[in-house]
Design an enzyme around this catalytic site. Structure first.
Site, PDB file in Angstrom:
ATOM      1  N   LYS A 258     -11.465   7.202  -2.482  1.00  0.00           N
ATOM      2  CA  LYS A 258     -11.842   8.314  -1.616  1.00  0.00           C
ATOM      3  C   LYS A 258     -13.310   8.725  -1.728  1.00  0.00           C
ATOM      4  CE  LYS A 258      -7.857   8.002  -0.003  1.00  0.00           C
ATOM      5  NZ  LYS A 258      -7.765   6.997   1.062  1.00  0.00           N
TER       6      LYS A 258
ATOM      7  N   ASP B 287       0.862  -1.175   0.000  1.00  0.00           N
ATOM      8  CA  ASP B 287       0.000   0.000   0.000  1.00  0.00           C
ATOM      9  C   ASP B 287       0.905   1.234   0.000  1.00  0.00           C
ATOM     10  OD1 ASP B 287      -2.338   1.679   0.470  1.00  0.00           O
ATOM     11  OD2 ASP B 287      -1.609   1.842   2.532  1.00  0.00           O
TER      12      ASP B 287
END
Length: 264
Positions: A50, A9
């Protein structure tokens, strides 16, 4: 069993210690509308695309109730998209300042490459956001072999598509010859759903949510309690292993390879 690739990540794992770049932006866009959200609430969906993150926040019972109290109705898709546009505008301006590689990451990646291990990556950031982060991180010495964003696949986390695309581009198969490492619950689910060894990193993680200074100055017993809470959360959500710092990753790899473990 030979580990052939590690998929990292980004924010909270390899860059941006504590994953603070998006945190205050999420809080700010709700505050602007008279709806206060806590840092803990803002962090819960971390790792998702997001706009999905904002959507999940609006669905939290306390937040949706406060929104209804302010506006007389629940948040709409139009509200979500409006907030996301503001989120992007603010985040783009600050992202270059949150792309510093976390201590130890560059050294571990270099060591993995010496072992012939390929370096992939996935993220909850969009491609436009990652154009900023990846460019700045490269200037500071960190560049994975491949990067996949949610824009490149049908859906982001917890779906496994970003990991699958890494596997294809890095030419690694089967999936249990790869490790997914991240700092959020959604990372753990992504790795598990992809059939990969899944590792949660604790210090510097969004789940822990502490700055380096806070970690250094915190009472050791209090810090240990917080670390164990995060460790258990990772395990409950599918982590095969947890590590406190990135420097422990190679020990995990050696354990998998020497013990010839099988993913359960």
């Amino acid at each position: 069993m030979k580990i052939e690739a590690v998929v990292f990540d980004w924010a909270g794992t390899t860059v941006d210690y504590g994953c603070f770049a998006p945190l205050e932006v999420f809080m700010k866009i709700f505050h602007k509308r008279g709806v206060e959200i806590t840092a803990e609430e803002a962090r819960k969906p971390m790792g998702l695309l997001k706009i999905d993150h904002i959507r999940v926040l609006t669905e939290m019972p306390r937040i949706s109730n406060e929104w209804k109290h302010v506006f007389g109705q629940l948040p709409t898709e139009e509200d979500i998209h409006e907030m996301y546009e503001e989120f992007e505008e603010i985040l783009f301006a600050i992202l270059p300042y949150y792309a510093t590689p976390i201590d130890g990451v560059k050294e571990v990646v270099s060591s993995l490459r010496e072992r012939g291990i390929k370096i992939g990556s996935t993220t909850g950031y969009t491609r436009e956001m990652m154009d900023i982060v990846a460019k700045e991180a490269e200037i500071q010495g960190y560049k994975p072999d491949f990067l996949v964003t949610p824009n490149d696949v049908p859906a982001g986390r917890p779906y496994p598509w970003m990991c699958y695309k890494n596997a294809m581009e890095l030419c690694v198969y089967p999936m249990n010859h790869m490790i997914k490492i991240g700092d959020t619950v959604s990372d753990m689910k992504e790795g598990r759903n992809a059939g990969m060894w899944t590792v949660g990193v604790i210090l510097g993680s969004s789940e822990l949510g502490l700055t380096e200074e806070e970690v250094e100055n915190m009472d050791p017993l209090e810090l240990r309690e917080k670390i164990e809470v995060v460790r258990n959360r990772f395990i409950e959500n599918g982590a095969h292993f947890t590590i406190e710092t990135m420097q422990e990753l190679e020990n995990v790899i050696e354990h998998i390879e020497k013990q010839e473990l099988i993913i359960s």
